[in-house]
Design a protein around this motif. Structure first.
Motif: not given
Length: 185
Positions: A30-36, A53-60, A40-46
């Motif tokens: 919700q916070a990311l959608r408000q400030q979108q 991955q899930r945020l990229a899908q949910d935020l399209q 470019q998303l980068v996740g730190i393993h793991t």
């Protein structure tokens, strides 16, 4: 949005609700959608990769990058090299990009420092924002070893130094567990 999950000064780890991670994820999303922004998303393993991955899908958004920071850590002498090295993959141009760096738990700040060093090997981003599922605090407030704070977090959790907080994934759902401390950052 950083709702407190445990009171400051708690003597023992709080009981985590079974859906605490999912609730924190919903607040983070919700916070990311408000400030979108044009991130470019980068996740730190793991755990950060799972979240990205899930945020990229949910935020399209475009598929995220994945970063292994094992060789960038400054605490090898204390915790050693992680036994499972994973490849980093940044599928986009980093130079001049707005990066949303994602990790599961922010505690000392050392993982994030290592991640930023690793990112700069790929180019110089215009901006780096930090999103974490959990902004972990210690009971005595002495948690951070470096001046790093999240731009976005799903929850703030106060725990004793002896507790270890871990993110787990089952299918597409997340859950958090408290475990005995094993050392490391």
């Amino acid at each position: 949005m950083n709702p407190a999950v445990s009171p400051a000064g708690a003597a023992a780890p709080p009981d985590l609700a079974p859906d605490a991670a999912e609730q924190a994820y919903a607040r983070l999303l919700q916070a990311l959608r408000q400030q979108q922004r044009d991130w470019q998303l980068v996740g730190i393993h793991t755990g950060g990769v799972w979240l990205a991955q899930r945020l990229a899908q949910d935020l399209q958004l475009k598929p995220p990058g994945a970063l292994d920071i094992s060789f960038y850590r400054d605490d090898f002498s204390r915790i050693g090299l992680h036994p499972q090295l994973r490849p980093s993959a940044i599928p986009f141009e980093l130079e001049g990009a707005s990066i949303l760096l994602i990790d599961d738990v922010l505690f000392t700040g050392r993982t994030l420092r290592a991640a930023m060093n690793a990112l700069f090997d790929y180019g110089r981003p215009a901006r780096i924002d930090l999103a974490v599922l959990v902004d972990r605090q210690s009971v005595d407030g002495s948690t951070r070893e470096l001046p790093i704070a999240p731009t976005f977090s799903g929850m703030t959790l106060t725990l004793p130094e002896s507790a270890r907080l871990s993110l787990h994934r089952h299918d597409t759902h997340f859950h958090l567990t408290l475990e005995p401390h094993r050392g490391g950052a």
